[in-house]
Design a protein around this motif. Structure first.
Motif, PDB file in Angstrom:
ATOM      1  N   ALA A   1       0.837  -1.212   0.000  1.00 29.97           N
ATOM      2  CA  ALA A   1       0.000   0.000   0.000  1.00 29.97           C
ATOM      3  C   ALA A   1       0.868   1.257   0.000  1.00 29.97           C
ATOM      4  CB  ALA A   1      -0.929  -0.010   1.207  1.00 29.97           C
ATOM      5  N   TRP A   2       1.883   1.274   0.833  1.00 34.08           N
ATOM      6  CA  TRP A   2       2.813   2.412   0.837  1.00 34.08           C
ATOM      7  C   TRP A   2       3.466   2.570  -0.535  1.00 34.08           C
ATOM      8  CZ3 TRP A   2       3.844   6.299   4.100  1.00 34.08           C
ATOM      9  CH2 TRP A   2       3.502   6.194   5.447  1.00 34.08           C
ATOM     10  N   TRP A   3       3.867   1.446  -1.135  1.00 37.75           N
ATOM     11  CA  TRP A   3       4.517   1.499  -2.444  1.00 37.75           C
ATOM     12  C   TRP A   3       3.577   2.100  -3.484  1.00 37.75           C
ATOM     13  CZ3 TRP A   3       3.804  -0.228  -7.376  1.00 37.75           C
ATOM     14  CH2 TRP A   3       4.900  -0.175  -8.234  1.00 37.75           C
ATOM     15  N   LEU A   4       2.322   1.680  -3.463  1.00 35.84           N
ATOM     16  CA  LEU A   4       1.348   2.222  -4.416  1.00 35.84           C
ATOM     17  C   LEU A   4       1.137   3.718  -4.192  1.00 35.84           C
ATOM     18  CD1 LEU A   4      -1.315  -0.648  -4.367  1.00 35.84           C
ATOM     19  CD2 LEU A   4       0.130  -0.023  -6.316  1.00 35.84           C
TER      20      LEU A   4
ATOM     21  N   ALA B   1      -4.188   2.119  -2.997  1.00 33.16           N
ATOM     22  CA  ALA B   1      -3.479   2.001  -1.723  1.00 33.16           C
ATOM     23  C   ALA B   1      -4.439   1.856  -0.555  1.00 33.16           C
ATOM     24  CB  ALA B   1      -2.568   3.210  -1.528  1.00 33.16           C
ATOM     25  N   SER B   2      -5.546   2.616  -0.575  1.00 33.54           N
ATOM     26  CA  SER B   2      -6.480   2.565   0.554  1.00 33.54           C
ATOM     27  C   SER B   2      -7.056   1.165   0.737  1.00 33.54           C
ATOM     28  CB  SER B   2      -7.606   3.582   0.360  1.00 33.54           C
ATOM     29  OG  SER B   2      -8.360   3.296  -0.799  1.00 33.54           O
TER      30      SER B   2
ATOM     31  N   GLN C   1      -6.527  -1.057   4.217  1.00 35.83           N
ATOM     32  CA  GLN C   1      -7.637  -1.687   4.924  1.00 35.83           C
ATOM     33  C   GLN C   1      -7.400  -3.188   5.079  1.00 35.83           C
ATOM     34  OE1 GLN C   1     -10.441   0.151   6.214  1.00 35.83           O
ATOM     35  NE2 GLN C   1     -10.485  -1.755   7.394  1.00 35.83           N
ATOM     36  N   LYS C   2      -6.894  -3.827   4.015  1.00 35.16           N
ATOM     37  CA  LYS C   2      -6.598  -5.256   4.091  1.00 35.16           C
ATOM     38  C   LYS C   2      -5.531  -5.529   5.162  1.00 35.16           C
ATOM     39  CE  LYS C   2      -7.833  -8.156   1.501  1.00 35.16           C
ATOM     40  NZ  LYS C   2      -8.947  -9.148   1.618  1.00 35.16           N
ATOM     41  N   ALA C   3      -4.562  -4.624   5.259  1.00 32.83           N
ATOM     42  CA  ALA C   3      -3.530  -4.789   6.282  1.00 32.83           C
ATOM     43  C   ALA C   3      -4.144  -4.740   7.674  1.00 32.83           C
ATOM     44  CB  ALA C   3      -2.467  -3.706   6.132  1.00 32.83           C
ATOM     45  N   TYR C   4      -5.029  -3.780   7.881  1.00 33.57           N
ATOM     46  CA  TYR C   4      -5.688  -3.649   9.186  1.00 33.57           C
ATOM     47  C   TYR C   4      -6.537  -4.883   9.492  1.00 33.57           C
ATOM     48  CZ  TYR C   4      -8.749  -2.012  12.911  1.00 33.57           C
ATOM     49  OH  TYR C   4      -9.435  -1.900  14.090  1.00 33.57           O
TER      50      TYR C   4
ATOM     51  N   GLY D   1      -5.365   5.577   6.948  1.00 34.03           N
ATOM     52  CA  GLY D   1      -6.727   5.704   6.451  1.00 34.03           C
ATOM     53  C   GLY D   1      -7.610   4.499   6.580  1.00 34.03           C
ATOM     54  N   ALA D   2      -7.113   3.381   7.070  1.00 35.25           N
ATOM     55  CA  ALA D   2      -7.978   2.213   7.252  1.00 35.25           C
ATOM     56  C   ALA D   2      -9.044   2.514   8.297  1.00 35.25           C
ATOM     57  CB  ALA D   2      -7.153   1.005   7.684  1.00 35.25           C
ATOM     58  N   ALA D   3     -10.239   2.011   8.075  1.00 42.41           N
ATOM     59  CA  ALA D   3     -11.346   2.219   9.008  1.00 42.41           C
ATOM     60  C   ALA D   3     -11.267   1.188  10.129  1.00 42.41           C
ATOM     61  CB  ALA D   3     -12.675   2.103   8.274  1.00 42.41           C
TER      62      ALA D   3
END
Length: 643
Positions: A226-229, A251-252, A256-259, A507-509
């Motif tokens: 996500a950071w790379w994107l 990236a967002s 979110q998938k990471a969270y 920005g992940a919810a």
């Protein structure tokens, strides 16, 4: 300097099959090469998997690779005995990272043979009739290696000679690098998703990979991708590629998938027997190694040289020894008081073998660990008090006279790095020798002391958390020159809280009660709980968790997440990757302060680093490029820009 030896991707490889220290041991016959037919047998599958666990030792605990992830960051700089392997990484004008530099070459040389072995198992194991969970272990390691490679070098080859993600048995002299999105979308993410699906909750062997371990790396891969994107600071990538995802996600989506993946791993960790330790001291004290917080580690043992794969009496200074802790250990045996060396080299977690190759910065000691009263993590990371142990070396003195002529007996403090600057400290004049290794004097104290502002490239708090530990030392000094027989930590359950917190900052919810501050406060509350004063060498039952929580900022930003990462995982080898992922390397590590390389130099100097954008990728090892049968232009295009 360490000689550069590359195991290129042209090799069909693998390392001799060994074993890793555990309760259930895979004891295989050593082999110099793996074949498809071998992987079609249960013995072959087990042998391949054993080699995959073994290869962790060639990276983690390997002091030169360790240096490449710490030196040059806000955690450490080069130490008094550093050679070019360490000075190169500092980016401060004393050396230059080149395509021939040894430390950044290590992942390339170690990961590709392991990837090929993993592909051999994945392709052929069905013929052996083994459980899908065993194949999932191979998928995990292939993703693990590709994830390390893509973070280090950018895009890397998916075809090692036999096709994309195919097991290769023939040496080839050509290679094509894939792009970063291709490596993530074709290798890392699919393999980890399959591993999460097929791995068991509980490890097959002690230290084996599980669903939780796979979720950990899946969450971290989502976060990094996500950071790379997003690429907030416009750092170049290579091979050149649009910052777009083949699946059409932005990236967002991946934040979110990471969270979601990290919190799922936290929620399900107990199914595998994982849990946070009650105190930070418990995480790192050697008597509690392989505890429930450890998700993945490069294991070692003191019971067998065969299974340790290294000498138990003398360290080689090379893999597979675990010798990382030597690098950040200063030469404390230079302390001389009363005609003896009161602190002798010992195989003890506080001491160990001193190589003085790296040194923490003054900012790390004073700013990263600013709170040394409530927060136990400073005390649980460093050796700051060096105690008399001379009877173990058969020195007969009952006592010696230390600072101010006061008596010191075995077990007393001889040399102490103070928690805070004290203007009353007086040091010997420069050039008057180093009988007390540059330590100053405070009225009423028998130990020699150093202020945090006066640590130097030659005298500084040692890295206690990684120090050696043996149970076979008896009443003597043990084997302090041997590689550590402790497991080297690679992944911890605690990091999942920081992965999830970082995703929220981006920005992940979050779910209710699991925002960035909530997640970070789980670790900060734990850091406020004491059961032992490591450097005081005494029981300390104290709960400062409420003070720790109250001190957490109301709004968490990425710099605060990174500061918490450093407090939790200081000098464990991943700081460079954290700063590169978040593109904060130049901002947070662009300068540092430290005193000089002689014992009586207590004058802090500010050093400026030059961290160009091209340094955010390490160079492809020159030996690999030289071995390719390609035109000069194609070879030049294979290398990362700037090298």
């Amino acid at each position: 300097m360490k000689n550069l030896t590359i195991k290129g991707i042209t090799l069909t490889a693998l390392l001799a099959v060994s074993s890793f220290g555990c309760k259930k041991v895979l004891d295989e016959t050593p082999r110099s090469i793996f074949t498809p037919d071998y992987f079609k047998t249960t013995q072959g599958v087990n042998g391949g998997l054993t080699a995959m666990y073994y290869h962790l030792r060639n990276i983690y605990g390997q002091g030169y690779y360790y240096n490449s992830g710490v030196t040059g960051t806000d955690e450490a700089t080069w130490g008094q005995s550093a050679d070019g392997n360490f000075k190169d990484m500092d980016c401060s004008g004393v050396g230059v990272i080149l395509s021939t530099s040894f430390p950044p070459s290590i992942p390339w040389g170690e990961c590709f043979p392991d990837i090929n072995t993993a592909s051999g198992v994945i392709e052929n194991a069905s013929a052996a009739g083994v459980a899908p969970s065993l194949v999932a272990e191979a998928r995990f390691f292939r993703a693990f290696d590709y994830f390390l490679l893509v973070q280090t070098y950018g895009g890397v080859p998916l075809d090692l000679g036999a096709g994309v993600l195919k097991f290769n048995t023939n040496a080839v002299r050509t290679s094509k690098r894939n792009t970063v999105p291709e490596v993530y979308s074709q290798a890392i993410l699919p393999d980890l998703l399959q591993a999460v699906n097929d791995l068991p909750d509980k490890p097959r062997v002690t230290g084996g990979v599980t669903k939780t371990v796979a979720r950990f790396y899946l969450a971290k891969a989502y976060l990094t991708y996500a950071w790379w994107l997003q690429n907030p600071n416009g750092i170049p990538t290579y091979p050149s590629a649009n910052r777009t995802d083949p699946g059409g996600h932005d990236a967002s989506y991946y934040f979110q998938k990471a969270y979601d993946t990290a919190t799922s791993a936290i929620d399900n960790a107990s199914l595998g027997g994982y849990a946070l330790q009650p105190t930070f001291y418990d995480v790192n004290v050697a008597t509690n190694d392989r505890n429930s917080e450890m998700l993945l580690y490069a294991d070692h043992t003191q019971t067998s040289e065969k299974y340790n794969a290294s000498s138990l009496t003398y360290g080689s200074g090379g893999a597979p020894d675990n010798f990382a802790s030597w690098m950040l250990t200063w030469n404390y045996p230079n302390i001389s008081v009363g005609g003896i060396n009161p602190v002798q080299r010992e195989s003890d977690q506080h001491l160990g073998r001193p190589w003085v190759r790296m040194a923490p910065t003054i900012e790390a000691i004073k700013n990263t660990f600013a709170d040394k009263v409530n927060d136990s993590r400073y005390d649980g990371t460093f050796t700051t008090t060096y105690r008399a142990n001379w009877p173990k070396g058969n020195t007969p003195n009952a006592s010696i006279n230390g600072a101010n002529g006061l008596k010191i007996v075995p077990g007393d403090a001889v040399y102490t790095f103070l928690d805070n600057d004290n203007p009353a400290v007086t040091y010997a004049a420069s050039g008057t020798g180093y009988a007390n290794a540059g330590g100053g004097i405070l009225p009423g104290r028998a130990d020699y002391v150093v202020n945090p502002s006066n640590i130097s490239r030659i005298a500084y708090p040692g890295i206690w958390k990684l120090g050696p530990y043996r149970t076979d030392s008896g009443t003597g000094l043990g084997q302090p020159n041997a590689g550590s027989t402790r497991p080297f930590p690679i992944a911890k359950l605690s990091e999942l809280y920081l992965i999830a917190a970082e995703a929220v900052v981006k920005g992940a919810a979050p779910t209710a009660g699991r925002g960035a501050r909530d997640l970070i406060n789980v670790l900060r509350a734990r850091a406020g709980k004491w059961r032992f004063s490591n450097n005081g060498n005494t029981t300390k039952v104290e709960d400062d968790s409420q003070a720790m929580i109250a001190a957490t900022p109301a709004t968490i930003d990425i710099n605060y997440v990174l500061a918490e990462r450093s407090r939790e995982f200081f000098a464990e080898g991943n700081r460079w990757y954290d700063l590169v992922r978040t593109q904060k390397w130049a901002e947070l590590a662009g300068s540092y302060t430290i005193c000089g390389a002689t014992f009586n130099d207590h004058n802090p100097v500010k050093v400026t680093r030059t961290i160009d954008n091209h340094l955010y990728l390490r160079p492809i090892p020159q030996g690999q490029i030289d071995a390719l049968d390609m035109s000069a232009a194609d070879k030049a295009a294979y290398q990362n820009p700037g090298y």
